[in-house]
Write an enzyme that holds these catalytic residues in place. Structure first.
Site, PDB file in Angstrom:
ATOM      1  N   PHE A 145       0.860  -1.177   0.000  1.00  0.00           N
ATOM      2  CA  PHE A 145       0.000   0.000   0.000  1.00  0.00           C
ATOM      3  C   PHE A 145       0.895   1.225   0.000  1.00  0.00           C
ATOM      4  O   PHE A 145       1.535   1.548   1.003  1.00  0.00           O
ATOM      5  CB  PHE A 145      -0.949   0.056   1.194  1.00  0.00           C
ATOM      6  CG  PHE A 145      -1.848   1.269   1.122  1.00  0.00           C
ATOM      7  CD1 PHE A 145      -2.973   1.261   0.324  1.00  0.00           C
ATOM      8  CD2 PHE A 145      -1.533   2.427   1.816  1.00  0.00           C
ATOM      9  CE1 PHE A 145      -3.788   2.387   0.217  1.00  0.00           C
ATOM     10  CE2 PHE A 145      -2.339   3.555   1.720  1.00  0.00           C
ATOM     11  CZ  PHE A 145      -3.463   3.525   0.915  1.00  0.00           C
ATOM     12  N   ASP A 230       9.554   2.790   1.812  1.00  0.00           N
ATOM     13  CA  ASP A 230       8.356   3.581   2.116  1.00  0.00           C
ATOM     14  C   ASP A 230       8.118   3.491   3.620  1.00  0.00           C
ATOM     15  O   ASP A 230       7.552   2.524   4.124  1.00  0.00           O
ATOM     16  CB  ASP A 230       7.161   3.028   1.335  1.00  0.00           C
ATOM     17  CG  ASP A 230       5.882   3.815   1.601  1.00  0.00           C
ATOM     18  OD1 ASP A 230       5.829   4.551   2.607  1.00  0.00           O
ATOM     19  OD2 ASP A 230       4.927   3.664   0.815  1.00  0.00           O
ATOM     20  N   LYS A 259       2.966  11.430   6.812  1.00  0.00           N
ATOM     21  CA  LYS A 259       2.096  11.251   7.973  1.00  0.00           C
ATOM     22  C   LYS A 259       2.609  11.972   9.208  1.00  0.00           C
ATOM     23  O   LYS A 259       2.348  13.152   9.394  1.00  0.00           O
ATOM     24  CB  LYS A 259       1.845   9.760   8.218  1.00  0.00           C
ATOM     25  CG  LYS A 259       1.071   9.109   7.068  1.00  0.00           C
ATOM     26  CD  LYS A 259       0.472   7.805   7.449  1.00  0.00           C
ATOM     27  CE  LYS A 259      -0.208   7.125   6.278  1.00  0.00           C
ATOM     28  NZ  LYS A 259      -1.413   7.846   5.794  1.00  0.00           N
TER      29      LYS A 259
END
Length: 404
Positions: A145, A230, A259
């Site tokens: 993801f 990531d 984030k």
């Protein structure tokens, strides 16, 4: 779930009426928050065990970050990258130092960081590695993801994210996550990068086998391929280290961050690498109006400074050990498996008991907010400011719904 005389049902109906249904939120309407706690429009409090998918690693409204945002709001909020502002250099330098790299390219969202990483890797492949024009490929993992742009969903194996959004972008080879032999076999002379999450969050906080990440690092070095990590969800203290890669002593060629970098206040992401990689970009080849804006940098530099102390990484490691120990006690008592590192856990509930969605609804009724994924799996990711007592309370509520 809530009494019809309360404000929540009407607010839920209004949200469903006026909003595209690309999310299926729990019927909870939050109006304020502090630390690890949320309060809804009816005054009911909830313990936040999602933390904005790790965007709220430092909790809601951390005073240091709120003060930085307030101070910057009174001075300057946006210039665009057409000019340099006085927060920019400090943010880029201190983030580069935290990562042990030379350069930072600030963006806004995690998906933008991933798209940027893909572009940089391809350009590096053509200009530095010598891959023939238009032939670059990137190896990725099943269950990944990395976002939901059209390019990113082109190599997703989640049909909910991918179906009906074609035609798909070519140039990606998908291999099983954790299978070093398959990854090695997929690399050819035109491979420019391997793009991986060191822990797959959306898949259910899946930790790869021991030795996998060092193996990926070794094969990328041997084959002259960039290793792109990531760390948008897994980085910045979530797993008990600054980066999830740190647990196995691995340093990628490129970090993708986001984030928590925005402190739960503004969207901030970044690509961090050395000059021999990021230096391939020249003026006009990539950009963002809001990327690296003064408000974002003012907040993000405080995030970096908080991480530089090591306090939050230690909290995540110590409290994470408590969380996982308590959760493992529930295996065989409604839980099938527990995975994760630090203050991050993926729980597989016995599917004969309930789905992950049902589990999250029942937890919400008991004042704990979490998120389901893939059938009977739920994820727990409390803010790093959570306390031992709050962890125990959340696990007690989970135990109650499993045995109800």
């Amino acid at each position: 779930m809530v009494d019809d005389m309360l404000r929540t049902p009407g607010a839920v109906r209004d949200a469903e009426r006026w909003t595209a249904h690309n999310y299926h939120p729990l019927p909870v309407v939050i109006s304020s928050a502090e630390g690890a706690w949320l309060t809804d429009v009816d005054g009911r409090r909830y313990l936040d065990f999602l933390a904005g998918y790790s965007a709220l690693n430092f909790g809601h409204r951390h005073p240091t970050l709120i003060a930085a945002a307030h101070a910057q709001l009174d001075r300057l909020t946006l210039t665009s990258r057409a000019f340099i502002h006085d927060q920019f250099a400090d943010f880029c330098r201190e983030l580069a130092e935290l990562c042990g790299k030379d350069m930072v390219l600030p963006m806004n969202t995690g998906a933008e960081a991933v798209e940027t990483g893909i572009k940089v890797a391809r350009k590096w492949g053509y200009q530095v590695k010598g891959v023939p024009a238009g032939q670059a490929n990137i190896v990725v993992a099943e269950g990944n993801f990395h976002g939901r742009t059209t390019t990113i969903v082109s190599f997703s194996t989640d049909e909910d994210a991918r179906a009906d959004f074609g035609p798909y972008t070519p140039g990606f080879t998908v291999v099983p996550y954790g299978d070093l032999d398959a990854l090695t076999a997929a690399i050819d002379e035109n491979t420019v990068a391997v793009l991986l999450e060191p822990i797959q969050g959306e898949q259910g906080v899946v930790v790869p086998p021991e030795g996998y990440l060092p193996g990926v690092r070794a094969v990328c070095t041997e084959r002259n391929v960039l290793f792109i990590a990531d760390e948008i969800q897994s980085g910045l203290g979530r797993t008990g280290a600054t980066f999830a890669c740190d647990h196995e002593g691995v340093t990628p060629d490129m970090y993708l961050l986001g984030k928590a970098l925005g402190g739960g206040i503004v969207p901030v992401s970044a690509v961090v690498a050395n000059a021999d990689v990021l230096g391939v970009l020249k003026p006009g080849q990539h950009g963002s109006t809001f990327g690296g804006n003064p408000l974002a940098c003012a907040v993000a530099v405080e995030v970096v400074r908080m991480l530089a102390t090591g306090e939050f990484q230690r909290r995540s490691a110590e409290l994470g050990a408590r969380l996982h120990a308590r959760l493992r006690e529930l295996i065989g008592k409604g839980l099938v498996a527990v995975r994760g590192r630090g203050l991050w856990a993926g729980l597989d509930i016995d599917p004969a008991l309930m789905t992950g969605r049902e589990a999250c609804e029942r937890l919400a009724e008991r004042g704990v907010l979490a998120k389901d994924t893939h059938g009977s799996t739920i994820r727990l990711a409390p803010p790093l400011v959570v306390t031992e007592e709050e962890i125990d309370h959340a696990v007690t509520q989970l135990a109650a719904i499993l045995t109800a």
